[in-house]
Enzyme design. Structure first.
Site, short mmCIF file in Angstrom:
data_model
loop_
_atom_site.label_atom_id
_atom_site.label_comp_id
_atom_site.label_asym_id
_atom_site.label_seq_id
_atom_site.Cartn_x
_atom_site.Cartn_y
_atom_site.Cartn_z
CD GLU A 1 -2.79 -1.48 0.62
OE1 GLU A 1 -3.45 -0.56 0.30
OE2 GLU A 1 -3.23 -2.64 0.15
CG ASN B 1 -5.44 -5.97 -3.67
OD1 ASN B 1 -6.34 -5.29 -4.28
ND2 ASN B 1 -4.59 -6.84 -4.06
NE ARG C 1 -6.23 -4.72 -8.73
CZ ARG C 1 -5.28 -4.06 -8.18
NH1 ARG C 1 -4.75 -4.44 -7.21
NH2 ARG C 1 -4.96 -2.87 -8.87
#
Ligand SMILES: [Zn+2]
Length: 266
Positions: free
Chosen positions: A3, A165, A250
């Site tokens: 991230e 995600n 994903r």
């Protein structure tokens, strides 16, 4: 996938170790850079831009790297054993007399003129952890695609830069919508942007991505990576799975009780 806060922390650590000092070792193990010699160049700074890392060197050069799925930069003292992966996974070694930075499994590693950085990061939307963060601009970019699933829109770095995600799943949970809800149907969408900023800021100075406020093992996320386990809010088993077109699959996680909106068939 790392991230934005992970990349921010990585950049801060690399900057502390390398900035202001000349490189005594520079080893770039990708074919197109194998003959490049950077020894003697001073590192000016290491700065994050969304999930990209820019290592700026004197002489107007920038080494651009991206961690993508499982890349990482590790720092070692002289003589310390490298532990970030097998030798063949090492893509870059940058060192001065005191610290050595080792880049593992970097799918993107390229050298370009600092003046041309926009070629590699110019497409990014407002940077959640950048100095010029602009929530109104991020919201405008998101809102320009009202039919787009919110989970996908949050992951699109052209809308806002830094969400992977984990935060995409957790933001949808916190706003009570499934990841497949069209962005235009998400209530108070400005809150999504504010919350994204708050979560990344809260986590940027430490490893991990705590979205629940609870740092205990197994309680750091509401739904991310919790398929078949109880939702931390209501106890309903969390749903999980992959979605998206082949080649860009994903992961998604959601609570069927706490989150409203469309879900994939089956
Ligand atoms: Zn729930």
């Amino acid at each position: 996938m790392p991230e934005g806060d992970t990349v921010w922390l990585t950049a801060r650590r690399l900057d502390a170790a390398l900035a202001g000092r000349p490189l005594v070792r520079a080893d770039l193990r990708v074919p197109q850079l194998a003959t490049v010699r950077l020894e003697g160049r001073r590192v000016l700074e290491v700065t994050p831009r969304g999930k990209h890392l820019l290592t700026r060197l004197d002489g107007g050069m920038t080494l651009h790297s991206h961690l993508r799925m499982d890349g990482a930069w590790h720092l070692y003292a002289p003589g310390e054993r490298w532990r970030g992966g097998a030798e063949h996974q090492v893509r870059a070694v940058l060192g001065n007399a005191d610290r050595t930075a080792v880049g593992y499994r970097l799918p993107v590693l390229e050298l370009l003129p600092t003046a041309d950085e926009a070629q590699v990061v110019g497409h990014l939307g407002p940077d959640l952890l950048g100095p010029g963060w602009d929530p109104a601009a991020a919201l405008a970019r998101l809102a320009a695609g009202p039919e787009r699933p919110v989970g996908e829109a949050l992951l699109d770095q052209r809308n806002l830069a830094g969400i992977g995600n984990v935060y995409a799943a957790e933001l949808c949970f916190l706003r009570g919508v499934t990841p497949w809800t069209p962005f235009g149907e998400v209530g108070a969408p400005e809150k999504l942007v504010v919350l994204a900023k708050r979560l990344l800021e809260a986590n940027k100075a430490r490893p991990g991505h705590v979205t629940t406020g609870d740092t205990r093992r197994g309680r750091t996320h509401w739904v991310y990576d919790r398929a078949h386990r109880p939702c931390l809010r209501c106890g309903t088993p969390v749903r999980g799975g992959e979605h998206g077109p082949a080649g860009q699959r994903r992961v998604a996680y959601w609570c069927p009780r706490c989150q409203r909106g469309p879900v994939p068939a089956g």
